[in-house]
Write an enzyme that holds these catalytic residues in place. Structure first.
Site, short mmCIF file in Angstrom:
data_model
loop_
_atom_site.label_atom_id
_atom_site.label_comp_id
_atom_site.label_asym_id
_atom_site.label_seq_id
_atom_site.Cartn_x
_atom_site.Cartn_y
_atom_site.Cartn_z
N THR A 1 0.81 -1.22 0.00
CA THR A 1 0.00 0.00 0.00
C THR A 1 0.84 1.26 0.00
O THR A 1 0.53 2.22 -0.72
CB THR A 1 -0.94 0.00 1.22
OG1 THR A 1 -1.76 -1.18 1.17
CG2 THR A 1 -1.83 1.23 1.23
N ALA A 2 1.90 1.30 0.79
CA ALA A 2 2.73 2.51 0.86
C ALA A 2 3.34 2.80 -0.51
O ALA A 2 3.40 3.96 -0.95
CB ALA A 2 3.82 2.35 1.91
N TYR A 3 3.78 1.76 -1.19
CA TYR A 3 4.36 1.93 -2.53
C TYR A 3 3.31 2.44 -3.51
O TYR A 3 3.57 3.38 -4.28
CB TYR A 3 4.91 0.58 -2.99
CG TYR A 3 5.47 0.57 -4.39
CD1 TYR A 3 6.57 1.33 -4.74
CD2 TYR A 3 4.88 -0.22 -5.37
CE1 TYR A 3 7.08 1.30 -6.04
CE2 TYR A 3 5.39 -0.27 -6.66
CZ TYR A 3 6.48 0.51 -6.98
OH TYR A 3 6.99 0.48 -8.26
N ALA A 4 2.12 1.84 -3.48
CA ALA A 4 1.05 2.28 -4.38
C ALA A 4 0.69 3.74 -4.12
O ALA A 4 0.49 4.52 -5.06
CB ALA A 4 -0.17 1.38 -4.22
N LYS B 1 3.50 6.11 -5.38
CA LYS B 1 3.49 6.21 -6.84
C LYS B 1 2.26 6.97 -7.34
O LYS B 1 2.32 7.65 -8.37
CB LYS B 1 3.56 4.83 -7.48
CG LYS B 1 4.93 4.17 -7.37
CD LYS B 1 6.02 4.98 -8.06
CE LYS B 1 7.29 4.18 -8.25
NZ LYS B 1 8.37 5.01 -8.85
#
Length: 241
Positions: free
Chosen positions: A144-147, A150
Site C-alpha cells: 500500500t505505501a508503494y502504491a 506512486k
C-alpha cells in the site's frame, strides 16, 4: 543511447547494480552504454537528500552539459532495511518503512525535478518523465505505501506539468505493469505462463517495451504531449483515468 542522447546513469551507490547480477558496478553500466557517438557518465547518491541531488546534477552537467531529458525512475517497494517491507499492508506497516518508500519514490522525484527543471525552463526546452506503476491507479491491499507513493508521483506529474506549461517544458509519467527485470525476477514468485514471450499480451513486459515508451515521451514525436500518464501493461488494467 540508441536515440542519440548522452546519458548520466544513477544509482544509490557504485556497487548497487551487482545486487541482482545486472552489472558488477555502476561504472560498468555507463561503460556499456558509451558509443563513438554518445557519452555516458555514472553518478551516485541518495535522491532523497538535497545535497546529494545537487552534487549529482552538477557532476552530470559538468560532464555532459545541460540536462534536457530527466527520467525519474528510481523507486521500488523497498523498506528502511533495504528489502521488501514486512508487514506491508494498508493497516499493518512500520512507519519507518513508509517513510523510506515515500522518500525513495516521491521525495526523490520532487527533489530531482526541482534541481533540473529551472534550467530547462530558462532554456525553454526539456522534458521530464516520471516512472510510476499500475498499482498507483487501483486499490492495493498489499504494497500500500508503494502504491500511494506512486499515486502521488502521478499527481505531482500533473502539478509540475501545469507549472512548466508556459515554459515549453513537458512533464509526463509512465505506469508500467510487471516487467521481467532482474530485480523483479529475484524478489517475486513469477507465473511461468506470464514468462512466455510471443504475440499474446497476457505476459510480463520486457524492459525494452517500457523503455520504448519513455523514448517516445522524450522525443519530438510527443512534442505536444504533457501532463499525461501512459499505462504500459499490455492492456491488463482497462479502466478510465
Amino acid at each position: 543511447m540508441a536515440l542519440g542522447a548522452d546519458l548520466a546513469v544513477h544509482d544509490i551507490s557504485e556497487d548497487a547494480p551487482a545486487k541482482y547480477g545486472e552489472f558488477p558496478n555502476l561504472t560498468a553500466v555507463a561503460d556499456s552504454m558509451t558509443t563513438p557517438s554518445a557519452r555516458a557518465v555514472a553518478v551516485t547518491g541518495d535522491i532523497s537528500q538535497e545535497d546529494a541531488v545537487r552534487a549529482m546534477v552538477a557532476k552530470a552537467e559538468a560532464a555532459l552539459g545541460p540536462i534536457t531529458i530527466l527520467v525519474n525512475c528510481a523507486g521500488g517497494d523497498i523498506g528502511a532495511q533495504g528489502g521488501k517491507p514486512d508487514p506491508n499492508t494498508a493497516l499493518n506497516f512500520l512507519l519507518e518503512d513508509v517513510q523510506a518508500i515515500v522518500n525513495r519514490n516521491l521525495i526523490g522525484t520532487m527533489l530531482m525535478s526541482r534541481a533540473v527543471a529551472p534550467g530547462m525552463a530558462a532554456r525553454q526546452a526539456g522534458t521530464i518523465i516520471n516512472i510510476s506503476t499500475v498499482s498507483a491507479h487501483m486499490g492495493a491491499a498489499n504494497e500500500t505505501a508503494y502504491a500511494c507513493a506512486k499515486a502521488a508521483v502521478v499527481h505531482y506529474t500533473r502539478c509540475l506539468a501545469a507549472e512548466l506549461r508556459t515554459s515549453g517544458v513537458r512533464v509526463n509519467a509512465v505506469s508500467p505493469g510487471p516487467a521481467k527485470t532482474a530485480r523483479f525476477l529475484a524478489t517475486r514468485t513469477v507465473d511461468p505462463i506470464m514468462m512466455e514471450e510471443g504475440p499474446s499480451l497476457n505476459r510480463y513486459a520486457v524492459a525494452e517495451e517500457i523503455a520504448d515508451v519513455v523514448g517516445f515521451l522524450a522525443s519530438e514525436q510527443s512534442r505536444f504531449v504533457s501532463g499525461q500518464v501512459l499505462r504500459v501493461d499490455g492492456g491488463a488494467n482497462l479502466f478510465a483515468a
